[in-house]
Design a protein around this motif. Structure first.
Motif, PDB file in Angstrom:
ATOM      1  N   LYS A   2       0.844  -1.197   0.000  1.00 37.98           N
ATOM      2  CA  LYS A   2       0.000   0.000   0.000  1.00 37.98           C
ATOM      3  C   LYS A   2       0.879   1.247   0.000  1.00 37.98           C
ATOM      4  N   LYS A   4       0.765   5.580  -0.208  1.00 38.99           N
ATOM      5  CA  LYS A   4      -0.041   6.798  -0.100  1.00 38.99           C
ATOM      6  C   LYS A   4       0.474   7.793  -1.131  1.00 38.99           C
ATOM      7  N   TYR A   7      -1.413  14.651  -3.695  1.00 38.67           N
ATOM      8  CA  TYR A   7      -1.614  15.447  -4.902  1.00 38.67           C
ATOM      9  C   TYR A   7      -1.479  16.927  -4.573  1.00 38.67           C
ATOM     10  N   LYS A  12      -4.404  18.229  -7.731  1.00 40.82           N
ATOM     11  CA  LYS A  12      -5.309  18.313  -6.572  1.00 40.82           C
ATOM     12  C   LYS A  12      -6.617  18.998  -6.971  1.00 40.82           C
ATOM     13  N   LEU A  15      -8.754  16.584  -9.290  1.00 43.34           N
ATOM     14  CA  LEU A  15      -9.304  15.410  -8.605  1.00 43.34           C
ATOM     15  C   LEU A  15     -10.169  15.783  -7.410  1.00 43.34           C
ATOM     16  N   LYS A  17      -9.207  16.271  -4.443  1.00 43.07           N
ATOM     17  CA  LYS A  17      -8.728  15.563  -3.253  1.00 43.07           C
ATOM     18  C   LYS A  17      -7.225  15.753  -3.164  1.00 43.07           C
ATOM     19  N   ASP A  20      -4.555   9.914  -1.732  1.00 41.75           N
ATOM     20  CA  ASP A  20      -5.175   8.676  -2.202  1.00 41.75           C
ATOM     21  C   ASP A  20      -4.265   7.518  -1.801  1.00 41.75           C
ATOM     22  N   TYR A  21      -4.773   6.304  -1.874  1.00 42.73           N
ATOM     23  CA  TYR A  21      -3.962   5.113  -1.617  1.00 42.73           C
ATOM     24  C   TYR A  21      -4.029   4.192  -2.824  1.00 42.73           C
ATOM     25  N   PHE A  22      -2.915   3.553  -3.125  1.00 45.89           N
ATOM     26  CA  PHE A  22      -2.842   2.601  -4.232  1.00 45.89           C
ATOM     27  C   PHE A  22      -2.209   1.314  -3.748  1.00 45.89           C
ATOM     28  N   ILE A  37      -1.999   5.388 -11.546  1.00 47.68           N
ATOM     29  CA  ILE A  37      -2.744   6.637 -11.330  1.00 47.68           C
ATOM     30  C   ILE A  37      -3.411   7.080 -12.627  1.00 47.68           C
ATOM     31  N   LYS A  40      -6.459   4.971 -13.359  1.00 41.82           N
ATOM     32  CA  LYS A  40      -7.602   5.295 -12.499  1.00 41.82           C
ATOM     33  C   LYS A  40      -8.167   6.679 -12.807  1.00 41.82           C
ATOM     34  N   TYR A  41      -7.281   7.626 -13.161  1.00 42.90           N
ATOM     35  CA  TYR A  41      -7.691   9.007 -13.400  1.00 42.90           C
ATOM     36  C   TYR A  41      -7.164   9.495 -14.757  1.00 42.90           C
TER      37      TYR A  41
END
Length: 81
Positions: A2, A4, A7, A12, A15, A17, A20-22, A37, A40-41
């Motif tokens: 995991k 962290k 952004y 920032k 998004l 936010k 985030d965690y990946f 990333i 996902k985005y």
């Protein structure tokens, strides 16, 4: 493992936010994280092209291997006037 992700700036803002965690495979690199990333985005793929990356508050290149619990900051270029 995991990781962290923090952004900043335009990322920032897009998004809406700041963190985030990946979940990544063992022996993943910063480059692998960036691919995750972008997957996902996709809306921030342009913002990620010229970013600076810091791992645990130290600048790092994209080949750096990540470890469980690392904190990665994505810092896009900032323009001022």
């Amino acid at each position: 493992m995991k990781i962290k992700v923090l952004y900043f700036s335009s990322i920032k803002d897009k998004l809406k936010k700041s963190a985030d965690y990946f979940e990544l495979q063992e022996n993943s690199t910063v480059k692998d994280l960036i691919k995750s990333i972008e997957k996902k985005y996709p809306e921030i793929s342009e913002n990620i092209k010229n970013i600076m990356v810091a791992v645990n508050e130290e600048y790092a290149d994209k080949e750096r291997k990540l470890e469980e619990g690392d904190v990665v900051a994505l810092i896009p270029p900032v323009s001022g006037g």
